[in-house]
Design a protein around this motif. Structure first.
Motif, PDB file in Angstrom:
ATOM      1  N   ASP A 124       0.837  -1.189   0.000  1.00  0.00           N
ATOM      2  CA  ASP A 124       0.000   0.000   0.000  1.00  0.00           C
ATOM      3  C   ASP A 124       0.869   1.235   0.000  1.00  0.00           C
ATOM      4  OD1 ASP A 124      -2.392   1.143  -0.179  1.00  0.00           O
ATOM      5  OD2 ASP A 124      -2.970   0.909   1.926  1.00  0.00           O
ATOM      6  N   THR A 125       1.101   1.799  -1.145  1.00  0.00           N
ATOM      7  CA  THR A 125       1.853   3.048  -1.224  1.00  0.00           C
ATOM      8  C   THR A 125       0.975   4.068  -1.936  1.00  0.00           C
ATOM      9  OG1 THR A 125       2.885   2.097  -3.169  1.00  0.00           O
ATOM     10  CG2 THR A 125       4.208   2.165  -1.173  1.00  0.00           C
ATOM     11  N   PRO A 126       0.108   4.712  -1.197  1.00  0.00           N
ATOM     12  CA  PRO A 126      -0.817   5.664  -1.835  1.00  0.00           C
ATOM     13  C   PRO A 126      -0.054   6.852  -2.404  1.00  0.00           C
ATOM     14  CG  PRO A 126      -1.024   5.730   0.559  1.00  0.00           C
ATOM     15  CD  PRO A 126      -0.013   4.687   0.244  1.00  0.00           C
ATOM     16  N   VAL A 143      -1.227  10.503  -1.298  1.00  0.00           N
ATOM     17  CA  VAL A 143      -0.952  11.088   0.014  1.00  0.00           C
ATOM     18  C   VAL A 143       0.539  11.384   0.106  1.00  0.00           C
ATOM     19  CG1 VAL A 143      -1.272  10.828   2.477  1.00  0.00           C
ATOM     20  CG2 VAL A 143      -2.755   9.576   0.901  1.00  0.00           C
ATOM     21  N   PRO A 144       0.958  12.610  -0.039  1.00  0.00           N
ATOM     22  CA  PRO A 144       2.394  12.896   0.028  1.00  0.00           C
ATOM     23  C   PRO A 144       2.878  12.819   1.464  1.00  0.00           C
ATOM     24  CG  PRO A 144       1.129  14.921  -0.295  1.00  0.00           C
ATOM     25  CD  PRO A 144       0.134  13.815  -0.213  1.00  0.00           C
ATOM     26  N   PRO A 145       4.042  12.277   1.656  1.00  0.00           N
ATOM     27  CA  PRO A 145       4.608  12.275   3.001  1.00  0.00           C
ATOM     28  C   PRO A 145       4.745  13.722   3.447  1.00  0.00           C
ATOM     29  CG  PRO A 145       6.248  11.625   1.372  1.00  0.00           C
ATOM     30  CD  PRO A 145       4.937  11.715   0.663  1.00  0.00           C
ATOM     31  N   VAL A 146       4.399  14.013   4.679  1.00  0.00           N
ATOM     32  CA  VAL A 146       4.274  15.412   5.088  1.00  0.00           C
ATOM     33  C   VAL A 146       5.574  16.196   4.837  1.00  0.00           C
ATOM     34  CG1 VAL A 146       3.665  16.979   6.960  1.00  0.00           C
ATOM     35  CG2 VAL A 146       2.362  14.889   6.594  1.00  0.00           C
ATOM     36  N   PRO A 147       6.676  15.873   5.519  1.00  0.00           N
ATOM     37  CA  PRO A 147       7.921  16.356   4.940  1.00  0.00           C
ATOM     38  C   PRO A 147       8.554  15.178   4.213  1.00  0.00           C
ATOM     39  CG  PRO A 147       7.995  16.223   7.365  1.00  0.00           C
ATOM     40  CD  PRO A 147       6.876  15.381   6.886  1.00  0.00           C
ATOM     41  N   ALA A 152       9.400   0.776  -5.875  1.00  0.00           N
ATOM     42  CA  ALA A 152       8.049   0.571  -5.381  1.00  0.00           C
ATOM     43  C   ALA A 152       7.075   0.406  -6.538  1.00  0.00           C
ATOM     44  CB  ALA A 152       7.637   1.742  -4.504  1.00  0.00           C
ATOM     45  N   TYR A 194      13.983   2.959  11.796  1.00  0.00           N
ATOM     46  CA  TYR A 194      13.509   3.539  10.544  1.00  0.00           C
ATOM     47  C   TYR A 194      14.374   3.077   9.377  1.00  0.00           C
ATOM     48  CZ  TYR A 194      12.350   7.134   7.085  1.00  0.00           C
ATOM     49  OH  TYR A 194      11.976   7.789   5.941  1.00  0.00           O
ATOM     50  N   LEU A 254      -1.364  12.388  13.530  1.00  0.00           N
ATOM     51  CA  LEU A 254      -0.113  12.295  12.780  1.00  0.00           C
ATOM     52  C   LEU A 254       0.847  11.338  13.481  1.00  0.00           C
ATOM     53  CD1 LEU A 254       0.706  16.007  11.815  1.00  0.00           C
ATOM     54  CD2 LEU A 254      -0.136  14.191  10.313  1.00  0.00           C
ATOM     55  N   ARG A 283      16.714  14.324  12.530  1.00  0.00           N
ATOM     56  CA  ARG A 283      15.664  14.552  11.540  1.00  0.00           C
ATOM     57  C   ARG A 283      14.316  14.146  12.123  1.00  0.00           C
ATOM     58  NH1 ARG A 283      18.116  12.345   6.966  1.00  0.00           N
ATOM     59  NH2 ARG A 283      19.077  14.359   6.645  1.00  0.00           N
ATOM     60  N   TRP A 295      10.063  13.232  10.899  1.00  0.00           N
ATOM     61  CA  TRP A 295       9.063  13.022   9.847  1.00  0.00           C
ATOM     62  C   TRP A 295       7.700  12.992  10.499  1.00  0.00           C
ATOM     63  CZ3 TRP A 295      13.431  10.133  10.563  1.00  0.00           C
ATOM     64  CH2 TRP A 295      14.386  10.125   9.524  1.00  0.00           C
ATOM     65  N   ALA A 296       6.673  13.276   9.709  1.00  0.00           N
ATOM     66  CA  ALA A 296       5.309  13.109  10.203  1.00  0.00           C
ATOM     67  C   ALA A 296       4.437  12.636   9.050  1.00  0.00           C
ATOM     68  CB  ALA A 296       4.781  14.423  10.761  1.00  0.00           C
ATOM     69  N   PHE A 297       3.589  11.666   9.326  1.00  0.00           N
ATOM     70  CA  PHE A 297       2.704  11.118   8.296  1.00  0.00           C
ATOM     71  C   PHE A 297       1.286  11.079   8.857  1.00  0.00           C
ATOM     72  CE2 PHE A 297       6.854   9.063   7.979  1.00  0.00           C
ATOM     73  CZ  PHE A 297       7.200   9.306   6.657  1.00  0.00           C
ATOM     74  N   PRO A 298       0.271  11.340   8.002  1.00  0.00           N
ATOM     75  CA  PRO A 298      -1.100  11.144   8.475  1.00  0.00           C
ATOM     76  C   PRO A 298      -1.293   9.673   8.846  1.00  0.00           C
ATOM     77  CG  PRO A 298      -1.067  12.090   6.251  1.00  0.00           C
ATOM     78  CD  PRO A 298       0.341  11.763   6.602  1.00  0.00           C
ATOM     79  N   ALA A 306      -2.436   7.205   6.307  1.00  0.00           N
ATOM     80  CA  ALA A 306      -1.593   6.869   5.160  1.00  0.00           C
ATOM     81  C   ALA A 306      -0.555   5.799   5.495  1.00  0.00           C
ATOM     82  CB  ALA A 306      -0.890   8.122   4.646  1.00  0.00           C
ATOM     83  N   LEU A 340       5.342   3.082   5.448  1.00  0.00           N
ATOM     84  CA  LEU A 340       5.144   4.527   5.349  1.00  0.00           C
ATOM     85  C   LEU A 340       5.008   4.908   3.880  1.00  0.00           C
ATOM     86  CD1 LEU A 340       8.005   5.418   7.857  1.00  0.00           C
ATOM     87  CD2 LEU A 340       5.550   5.254   8.345  1.00  0.00           C
ATOM     88  N   PRO A 341       4.377   6.032   3.588  1.00  0.00           N
ATOM     89  CA  PRO A 341       4.263   6.458   2.194  1.00  0.00           C
ATOM     90  C   PRO A 341       5.643   6.632   1.573  1.00  0.00           C
ATOM     91  CG  PRO A 341       2.837   7.766   3.602  1.00  0.00           C
ATOM     92  CD  PRO A 341       3.679   6.925   4.506  1.00  0.00           C
ATOM     93  N   GLY A 342       5.774   6.271   0.310  1.00  0.00           N
ATOM     94  CA  GLY A 342       7.030   6.491  -0.397  1.00  0.00           C
ATOM     95  C   GLY A 342       8.031   5.373  -0.250  1.00  0.00           C
ATOM     96  N   SER A 383       9.873   2.467   5.755  1.00  0.00           N
ATOM     97  CA  SER A 383       9.174   1.656   6.748  1.00  0.00           C
ATOM     98  C   SER A 383       9.837   1.846   8.096  1.00  0.00           C
ATOM     99  CB  SER A 383       9.191   0.187   6.345  1.00  0.00           C
ATOM    100  OG  SER A 383      10.515  -0.276   6.251  1.00  0.00           O
TER     101      SER A 383
END
Lengths: 366, 332
Positions: free
Chosen positions: A3-5, A8-12, A349, B8, B27, B35, B37-40, B43, B59-61, B64
C-alpha cells in the motif's frame, strides 16, 4: 498488499541523500542469526493449522504468510532483519487456481482419461511461466533492511532451463542432469537482486558432477546391499506369501534401502547447497556456508523420529531446529561496506506493484 | 521524550536508523537524532502482530519503520486486521494452543478412522462395477503369469466345491454373479483370495491342508464377505485418501516429506486391512449360519494356519487380526 498511496504525500518528504559521515569499513564475516523458538512457533503453527483445517484450506493463505513472516522476521544479518510482505489474498488466488487445475485433472482423469492426458501438455508448456511468476512473487514480497528483493528472469530463459534443457536428460541417459540442475540454480540466483544489488552465481561444472557421480555410486552400492539382504532373507525365510507377513530380514533389507536412499539424498542436498552458497555473490560480498552432512543427517533423522513419536506435533520444533542450524553455518563475507545496498526510491516501489499484479504464488522446492 | 523506540528504514538504503515513534493529533511522528518526519495516520499501514516480532509500519514512499509488538495505531481495524488480532491472541497463550493440538489430533484421528472409511464405502458402492471387473481380470492375469499354476483338482471335486460356493453366494445375495476359480501355487501356500469384480480364487494347497470340507467352505464364505463389501476398491480409496490427509498435515515439513508420511500411511494400511478382515469374517459367519456350516470349522482352520505360519510380526503392524481375536468374534 503493498500500500503506497501516491495521492498522500509524506508530510515532509524523506530526503533521498545519505549525509552520514563515512564509517571505517568493517570487513569481518557477518553471521546469519535465527532467533525463533520452538515453543512460540508451536503455538503459532498449531492454531494456524487448525484454522486452515476448519476453513477447508481457505485460511491456509493467512497461515502461510504468518509462517513465513515468523521465519523471515526471526532471521537477521548484521543487525538488520528480513521481512515477508505478501498479501494473503494474493496467495489465496494462486492456491485456488492451482486447486482448480488439480481438481479438473482428477475429475477428467476419471471421466475421460484421454482428455486429461491431453491437458498435461499445455500445462507443461505453461510451467516455466508459472515458475517465473512464483519466483517474482516470492522475491518482490521479501525484504532485508527495509529494501525489497526482486527477480528479473526472462520467460524465454526459463523455457530454456526448465523445459528444453531437461529434455536432454532422458536422451543422454541422465548424463546432463547435473548440468541441468546447475543451470537452473544459476538462473534462479543470478536473476535475483536486492534493491539494485544484483546476485551472481557461476557454478563450476566438475564439482557439481562430482556430487552426483558419488551419489550414484553410493545408491548403487546400497541397492546391491539391499538386494543381497533380500535374496538372503528369501532363501532363509521363504518369500511369496501375500497372506502372511514377510520375515524380519526382509524388513531389514527394506529399512536398509530406505536409510541408504535418505542418507544419499541428504548428502547430495547438503553438498549442493554449500556449493551454491559458496559461489554466490552480491555486489562485492560473498557467502560462506558450512553445512555438514553428518549434522544434516542427524537433524533429519532426529526430526523424523521426533515427529513420529509426537504424532506430528513435533513439526514446528523440527522446522525451528533446521532454520537455526542453517543460519548458524551461514555467513556473509563483506567485500566492502554493507550499508551501500541502495535502490532508487520510487522506481522500485512502482516496479513492485506492476510485478505483483501478474505474479502468482506457488510453492516450488527450489 | 515520549513514544516508543523504533527502527527507521528509508527504503533507499538498507541503513537502519533508530527513531522515537509517537502519534499526536492524527499524525505519526518519527524523530531521529537529526531529523523528523510526520505522516497522516491514515496513510500508514501497520502489519498484524506476530509473537514477539517487531511490527512493520509501511510509510508512504517506500519507507518503513519497525516498532515494538504492542504498538498500536489509533485507527479502527478492518475485518482482516481484526481476524489476525484474534489469531494472535490465541497464538500467544498455551491453553488455546494445547486445545488446538487436541482438537487437531481428534479431528485427524476421527477422519482417518471413521470419516475416510465411511466416505470410501459410499464411493465404492457407487463405483461402476465394470471398473472393478477390469481390475480383477487384470490382477488375475498378472497372478497367472507370475505366481499361479493351473489347478490339479479333479473335475468332480471342483464341481462339488463350486456347488457349495453357489449355495453361499445365493445366501449372500440372490443376484450376485460371483465365480470360483481354481489355481495352484506352492509358493503362496494354503490360501484363497477375493479379487475385485466378484472372483474368488481357491488354491489347491488350501484344499489339501483343510481337514474337513466345511473348513474350505468357511474360508470361501469369508472371501465372499470381501466381495460383498467391495473391500479391494474401498482399500484402494481409503489408503490413498488417508495418505493425502496425513501428508497434508505432516507433509511439507521436511523436504523429504514422503519419508515422514510413509510410516503413518503404512500403519494405517495395516489397520484398514485388519478392519476389512473382521468385516469379511462377520459376513462369512452369517453365510455359514445360513448354509448350515459350523463356525468352529473356520476357527479351527485359522488357528492351525496361525500356528504353522507364525510370522512374529507385532499386531499393529500386521494386515490380519490374530486368530484368537477372530475366534472370539465367532463365538458372539
Amino acid at each position: 498488499m503493498i500500500d503506497t498511496p501516491d495521492d498522500v504525500p509524506p508530510v515532509p518528504a524523506a530526503p533521498p541523500v545519505d549525509d552520514r559521515p563515512p564509517l571505517p569499513v568493517d570487513l569481518s564475516p557477518r553471521p546469519f542469526v535465527f532467533t525463533g523458538t520452538a515453543g512460540e512457533y508451536f503455538r503459532i503453527w498449531i492454531v494456524n493449522l487448525l484454522l486452515s483445517v476448519v476453513t477447508l484450506g481457505i485460511y491456509s493463505a493467512w497461515a502461510k504468510v504468518r509462517r513465513l513472516r515468523y521465519f523471515y522476521g526471526h532471521t537477521s544479518l548484521d543487525g538488520r532483519g528480513f521481512g515477508y510482505h505478501a498479501s494473503p489474498i494474493a496467495i489465496l488466488k494462486g492456491r485456488l487456481i492451482a486447486y482448480a487445475v488439480v481438481m479438473v485433472l482428477a475429475v477428467l482423469g476419471q471421466v475421460a482419461p484421454l482428455a486429461a492426458s491431453a491437458l498435461y501438455l499445455p500445462l507443461a508448456v505453461l510451467m516455466p511461466i508459472v515458475l517465473v511468476r512464483a519466483f517474482r512473487f516470492r522475491a518482490a514480497n521479501s525484504s532485508y533492511g527495509g529494501i525489497r528483493f526482486g527477480f528479473d528472469g526472462l520467460e524465454s530463459d526459463a523455457y530454456r532451463v526448465f523445459l528444453f534443457l531437461p529434455m536432454t536428460v532422458p536422451l543422454t541417459l541422465g548424463l546432463t542432469y547435473p548440468l541441468v540442475v546447475k543451470r537452473q540454480r544459476e538462473y534462479f540466483v543470478s536473476e535475483s537482486r536486492h534493491g539494485h544489488s544484483q546476485f551472481g552465481l557461476d557454478l563450476p561444472t566438475w564439482p557439481v558432477y562430482r556430487i552426483y557421480v558419488l551419489a550414484g555410486l553410493a545408491l548403487l552400492s546400497w541397492f546391491a546391499i539391499g538386494v543381497a539382504t533380500f535374496v538372503g532373507a528369501a532363501a532363509v525365510e521363504g518369500i511369496g506369501r501375500p497372506e502372511s507377513m514377510p520375515g524380519p530380514s526382509v524388513w531389514l533389507a527394506v529399512a536398509l534401502l530406505y536409510a541408504g536412499m535418505g542418507v544419499t539424498v541428504v548428502a547430495v542436498r547438503t553438498a549442493f547447497e554449500n556449493l551454491v552458497w559458496n559461489h554466490t555473490l552480491i555486489d562485492r560480498h560473498r557467502f560462506e556456508s558450512r553445512l555438514r552432512v553428518r549434522d544434516m543427517i542427524w537433524l533429519y533423522a532426529s526430526n523424523l523420529v521426533g515427529i513420529a513419536l509426537t504424532l506430528g506435533m513435533g513439526v514446528p520444533w523440527a522446522r525451528i531446529r533446521m532454520a537455526r542450524y542453517r543460519a548458524q553455518v551461514l555467513s556473509l563475507i563483506p567485500g566492502g561496506a554493507l550499508v551501500t545496498t541502495a535502490a532508487e526510491g520510487g522506481l522500485d516501489a512502482a516496479a513492485t506493484g506492476a510485478e505483483l499484479s501478474d505474479a502468482m504464488d506457488l510453492d516450488f522446492g527450489l | 521524550m515520549t513514544g516508543v523506540t523504533g527502527t527507521y528504514h528509508d527504503g533507499l538504503t538498507s541503513h537502519a536508523r533508530p527513531v522515537r515513534v509517537r502519534v499526536e493529533d492524527g499524525l505519526l511522528h518519527l524523530e531521529s537524532q537529526d531529523r523528523a518526519w510526520a505522516f497522516p495516520v491514515a496513510a500508514v499501514q501497520l502489519e498484524p502482530r506476530l509473537g514477539d516480532l517487531p511490527r512493520r509500519l509501511d510509510l508512504p514512499g517506500g519507507a518503513s519503520c519497525l516498532v515494538p509488538p504492542d504498538f498500536e495505531l489509533p485507527v479502527p481495524a478492518d475485518a482482516p486486521a481484526r481476524m489476525e488480532r484474534w489469531v494472535n491472541e490465541l497464538e500467544v497463550r498455551w491453553v488455546p494452543a494445547l486445545v488446538a493440538a487436541a482438537a487437531l489430533l481428534v479431528l485427524v484421528w476421527g477422519s482417518v478412522v471413521y470419516g475416510v472409511p465411511a466416505a470410501a464405502k459410499v464411493v465404492a458402492q457407487r463405483m461402476n462395477p465394470a471398473v472393478e471387473r477390469q481390475m480383477g481380470a487384470q490382477a488375475l492375469s498378472t497372478l497367472d503369469r507370475i505366481a499361479l499354476k493351473p489347478s490339479a483338482l479333479s473335475e468332480a471335486r471342483r464341481q462339488a466345491l463350486t456347488n457349495r460356493f453357489a449355495a453361499l453366494v445365493k445366501a449372500a445375495s440372490p443376484d450376485a454373479a460371483y465365480t470360483l476359480q481354481f489355481r495352484s501355487s506352492p509358493a503362496i501356500g494354503p490360501n484363497a483370495f477375493a479379487l475385485p469384480g466378484g472372483t474368488v480364487v481357491l488354491l489347491d494347497e488350501l484344499e489339501k491342508t483343510a481337514q474337513h470340507d466345511d473348513e474350505i467352505v468357511a474360508v470361501l464364505a469369508h472371501e465372499i464377505g470381501h466381495l460383498v463389501g467391495r473391500h479391494t476398491m474401498r482399500h484402494v480409496l481409503q489408503t490413498s485418501a488417508a495418505g493425502v490427509l496425513v501428508a497434508a498435515v505432516v507433509g511439507d515439513v521436511l523436504s523429504i516429506s514422503s519419508y515422514a508420511a510413509a510410516l503413518p500411511a503404512f500403519l494405517l494400511e495395516a489397520r484398514y486391512s485388519r478392519a476389512f478382515e473382521l468385516e469379511a469374517d462377520r459376513v462369512g459367519f452369517t453365510l455359514m449360519d445360513a448354509t448350515g456350516v459350523d463356525r468352529a470349522h473356520f476357527v479351527r482352520f485359522l488357528t492351525r494356519m496361525e500356528k504353522e505360519h507364525a510370522s512374529g510380526v507385532p499386531g499393529f503392524l500386521s494386515t490380519h487380526p490374530r486368530a484368537e481375536e477372530r475366534s472370539r468374534a465367532a463365538e458372539r
